[in-house]
Structures are given as structure tokens and as C-alpha cells.
Design an enzyme around this catalytic site. Structure first.
Site, PDB file in Angstrom:
ATOM      1  N   GLN A   4       0.845  -1.193   0.000  1.00  0.00           N
ATOM      2  CA  GLN A   4       0.000   0.000   0.000  1.00  0.00           C
ATOM      3  C   GLN A   4       0.881   1.244   0.000  1.00  0.00           C
ATOM      4  O   GLN A   4       0.381   2.357  -0.098  1.00  0.00           O
ATOM      5  CB  GLN A   4      -0.883   0.020   1.249  1.00  0.00           C
ATOM      6  CG  GLN A   4      -1.791  -1.184   1.388  1.00  0.00           C
ATOM      7  CD  GLN A   4      -2.465  -1.193   2.745  1.00  0.00           C
ATOM      8  OE1 GLN A   4      -3.489  -0.559   2.959  1.00  0.00           O
ATOM      9  NE2 GLN A   4      -1.872  -1.897   3.693  1.00  0.00           N
ATOM     10  N   ASN A   5       2.181   1.037   0.157  1.00  0.00           N
ATOM     11  CA  ASN A   5       3.109   2.161   0.309  1.00  0.00           C
ATOM     12  C   ASN A   5       3.428   2.794  -1.042  1.00  0.00           C
ATOM     13  O   ASN A   5       3.389   2.128  -2.080  1.00  0.00           O
ATOM     14  CB  ASN A   5       4.399   1.697   0.999  1.00  0.00           C
ATOM     15  CG  ASN A   5       4.112   1.168   2.396  1.00  0.00           C
ATOM     16  OD1 ASN A   5       3.085   1.501   2.987  1.00  0.00           O
ATOM     17  ND2 ASN A   5       4.991   0.322   2.902  1.00  0.00           N
ATOM     18  N   VAL A   6       3.713   4.063  -0.999  1.00  0.00           N
ATOM     19  CA  VAL A   6       4.008   4.816  -2.236  1.00  0.00           C
ATOM     20  C   VAL A   6       5.511   5.112  -2.327  1.00  0.00           C
ATOM     21  O   VAL A   6       5.940   5.849  -3.214  1.00  0.00           O
ATOM     22  CB  VAL A   6       3.167   6.117  -2.286  1.00  0.00           C
ATOM     23  CG1 VAL A   6       1.679   5.777  -2.440  1.00  0.00           C
ATOM     24  CG2 VAL A   6       3.388   7.010  -1.068  1.00  0.00           C
ATOM     25  N   HIS A  17      -1.543   1.598  -4.256  1.00  0.00           N
ATOM     26  CA  HIS A  17      -1.872   3.025  -4.113  1.00  0.00           C
ATOM     27  C   HIS A  17      -0.903   3.926  -4.855  1.00  0.00           C
ATOM     28  O   HIS A  17      -0.750   5.098  -4.505  1.00  0.00           O
ATOM     29  CB  HIS A  17      -1.919   3.386  -2.618  1.00  0.00           C
ATOM     30  CG  HIS A  17      -3.058   2.713  -1.909  1.00  0.00           C
ATOM     31  ND1 HIS A  17      -3.054   2.453  -0.567  1.00  0.00           N
ATOM     32  CD2 HIS A  17      -4.236   2.214  -2.379  1.00  0.00           C
ATOM     33  CE1 HIS A  17      -4.176   1.836  -0.233  1.00  0.00           C
ATOM     34  NE2 HIS A  17      -4.917   1.684  -1.307  1.00  0.00           N
ATOM     35  N   CYS A  37       0.446  14.243 -15.422  1.00  0.00           N
ATOM     36  CA  CYS A  37      -0.351  15.467 -15.502  1.00  0.00           C
ATOM     37  C   CYS A  37      -1.834  15.138 -15.348  1.00  0.00           C
ATOM     38  O   CYS A  37      -2.256  13.978 -15.500  1.00  0.00           O
ATOM     39  CB  CYS A  37      -0.094  16.173 -16.842  1.00  0.00           C
ATOM     40  SG  CYS A  37      -0.944  15.451 -18.239  1.00  0.00           S
ATOM     41  N   GLY A  90       2.739  -4.334   9.074  1.00  0.00           N
ATOM     42  CA  GLY A  90       2.759  -2.877   9.218  1.00  0.00           C
ATOM     43  C   GLY A  90       1.604  -2.160   8.590  1.00  0.00           C
ATOM     44  O   GLY A  90       1.785  -1.091   7.996  1.00  0.00           O
ATOM     45  N   ASN A 108       2.933  -6.859  13.522  1.00  0.00           N
ATOM     46  CA  ASN A 108       2.562  -5.492  13.886  1.00  0.00           C
ATOM     47  C   ASN A 108       2.725  -5.362  15.400  1.00  0.00           C
ATOM     48  O   ASN A 108       2.236  -6.232  16.128  1.00  0.00           O
ATOM     49  CB  ASN A 108       1.088  -5.229  13.482  1.00  0.00           C
ATOM     50  CG  ASN A 108       0.751  -3.742  13.521  1.00  0.00           C
ATOM     51  OD1 ASN A 108       1.175  -3.019  14.418  1.00  0.00           O
ATOM     52  ND2 ASN A 108       0.016  -3.289  12.523  1.00  0.00           N
TER      53      ASN A 108
END
Ligand code: BV8
Length: 251
Positions: free
Chosen positions: A103-105, A121, A129, A195, A221
Site C-alpha cells: 500500500q506504500n508509495v 496506491h 499530468c 505494518g 505489527n
């Protein structure tokens, strides 16, 4: 710190044919990248991430939102993959056919050696653009010390504003990534969820899909989450402590 793992976990992993590692912001916490639930600081302290990570926030104040993402991107550039990222890449080597769904960018899984993490994500490193062509944009790196309002650049091809290449709240996830994640979760033997607070949908469905399809779900976690009841095993520890111990046990 020695992490004592239930011996059953080692056996589960050693016997696994296909493993999915599903990660959230806690995966990058020990690399110094704030989690999504951490309070924002500086200019953005008066907001919470969910307010800024929306198309409405960008259209209302492009300089505020673009500045936040560029500051985050600069922070990630300065960060290093932690032992949890490295252990995740090791799992892909130990158990061929394993898949990382994140899910991390950030790009820390890639920099740790994971071959093709599925980004549900999007990514801080894929600005595009807002024009009809959604043209990829080349954006010069900024200095993380700056951390302030920053006017987004304009597309070199069509002149439209450039936006971060992430999925905002209220936006659809990339269909190819979501399909790949559902396919992997539906066919794995073991899913490690690492996490994540497990509250953002539809990503939070992934561990639940794995469980429904018969996989053993193991959580890493330090805190309890809504995913606890989906998991066969809840390892109360951090990514950088537990994952290397898991890999050692699975060898
Ligand atoms: C969508 C990118 C269709 C941007 C992010 C039901 C079905 C479908 C949608 C919804 C639904 N209910 C509500 C929705 C809407 C919404 C949603 O889920 N809202 C939530 C708040 C309820 N979902 C959406 O809008 C999604 N789109 O569904 O499209 C649609 C369209 C229109 C209308 C309706 C539906 C899009 C969601 C994507 C948003 N973008 N990120 C950016 O990064 O700026 S989400 C963002 O938060 C992250 O990417 C991450 O995915 C998410 C959750 O964060 P986590 O990764 O879990 O991190 P968090 O900080 O929460 O927790 C960290 C955890 O780590 C903690 O548990 C902590 O204990 C632990 N930890 C800390 N340190 C460590 C550690 N663990 C291990 N080791 C450590 N060292």
C-alpha cells in the site's frame, strides 16, 4: 533483539509454496518514513493525511498538497531500506513465486531487491499530468529541508498541472494492480500482513480474501489491528525485527 517465533510459524513458512507479503506504512517506519497515522509536522501539522490525500485538497490548494508530496518524496530519497524490506526480498528468493503487494508509495521494496512489488496506491515516483493524456512527468528533485508550499509544475506536452502518481481517497485503485493483488491473495498458501492498520479499503480486503481462500494469514505489527481476527498468528513485533527472524526460521 532476539525475536522468539512460535516454532509453528517456521514450519508454516518452510512448507509454503506461494507466499504473499502484504505491506503498509509500518514496513517503512524503521527506515524513518512516517506512517500514515503519525501526526503530520511543520506546515501540514494542522491537517491529517486523509484530508490532504484527496483530489479536492489538491484542487483547493495545489501548492500545499504538491509541497507535501515533494517533501515526502525527498524524505524517501534520503531513507534506506530496513532489514524488514531486505528480508521481504529474501523471501522472494527463498520461495520463488512469492509476491509483494504494498500500500506504500515509497520505493524501498524495489531498492531492497524486490523484483516487482504490486503498488495498490501508486508511487511518489510516478508523477503525471491531470490532462486527458495523464502524461508522465519528469520532476526535478527538491531539497527535503525546504518542506513547504510548492507550485506543481506544468506538463511539458499539454500544459496541464502535474499531480503525484498516487491513489487519493475517493479514487479508484489501478485495475491491473488490484486484479494482480486479488489473484495473488486468492492463490497463496501463506499471506504475511506487515505494518498496516488494515482500515483502508479495498486494500484491507486482501488479507481477508487470502483467509477466505484457505491461506494461513500471519500478522507482523507491534499493535493489535482489525486484522487480528483474520490471522492464524499475530506476531507482536516490528518489521525490521520479526521478518529477518522469520526468514532465518524458514531457511
Ligand atoms: C476507492 C496513497 C472506489 C496516498 C492512500 C469500502 C470499500 C471501498 C472504499 C471505501 C470503503 N469504505 C471507505 C472507502 C473509501 C476509502 C477508505 O477506505 N477510507 C477509509 C479511511 C475508511 N477508500 C478509498 O477511497 C480508496 N478508493 O475505494 O475507490 C471508490 C471511489 C469513490 C467512492 C467510494 C469508493 C482509495 C484509498 C487509497 C488512499 N491512498 N495512500 C498517500 O500516500 O498520500 S491510503 C494510505 O493509508 C496508505 O497508502 C495506506 O494504504 C493507508 C493505511 O495506512 P497503513 O499503510 O495501514 O498505515 P497506517 O499508518 O494506517 O498504519 C501503520 C501500521 O503500522 C499501524 O498498525 C502500526 O501499528 C504499524 N507499525 C508502526 N511501526 C511499525 C509497524 N508495523 C511493523 N513495524 C513497525 N516498525
Amino acid at each position: 533483539m532476539e525475536t522468539d517465533l512460535p516454532s509453528a510459524v517456521a514450519t508454516i513458512l518452510r512448507r509454503a509454496g506461494r507466499v504473499v507479503v502484504f505491506t503498509g506504512a509500518g514496513m517503512s517506519a524503521e527506515s524513518g518514513v512516517p506512517t500514515f497515522r503519525d501526526d503530520l509536522t511543520g506546515l501540514w501539522a494542522r491537517f491529517d493525511a486523509e484530508q490532504l490525500a484527496t483530489p479536492e485538497a489538491f484542487h483547493a490548494d495545489p501548492d500545499l498538497v504538491w509541497g507535501w508530496y515533494e517533501w515526502r518524496r525527498a524524505r524517501v530519497r534520503q531513507a534506506e531500506p530496513n532489514p524488514g524490506h531486505l528480508a521481504t526480498a529474501e523471501i522472494e528468493t527463498l520461495i520463488p513465486g512469492s509476491v509483494v503487494i504494498t500500500q506504500n508509495v515509497d520505493d524501498l521494496h524495489e531498492r531492497a531487491g524486490s523484483r516487482a512489488p504490486v503498488h495498490l496506491h501508486g508511487s511518489l515516483f510516478a508523477p503525471r499530468c491531470i490532462g486527458a493524456g495523464a502524461h508522465p512527468a519528469d520532476v526535478p528533485d527538491t531539497d527535503p529541508e525546504e518542506g513547504g508550499r510548492l507550485p506543481p509544475p506544468r506538463c511539458a506536452r499539454c500544459g496541464a498541472l502535474v499531480r503525484p502518481g498516487v491513489v487519493w481517497f475517493g479514487e479508484q485503485l489501478p485495475a491491473a494492480a488490484l486484479d494482480a493483488a486479488i489473484e495473488a491473495a486468492s492463490t497463496c498458501d501463506v499471506l504475511l500482513t506487515v505494518g498496516t492498520s488494515g482500515v483502508v479499503y479495498p486494500a484491507a480486503e486482501i488479507p481477508r480474501i487470502a483467509r477466505r481462500c484457505g491461506a494461513t494469514v500471519i500478522q507482523v505489527n507491534p499493535e493489535p489491528t482489525p486484522l487480528d481476527r483474520v490471522c492464524a498468528v499475530n506476531l507482536r513485533g516490528t518489521a525490521a525485527q520479526v521478518l529477518p527472524a522469520l526468514v532465518e526460521a524458514a531457511r
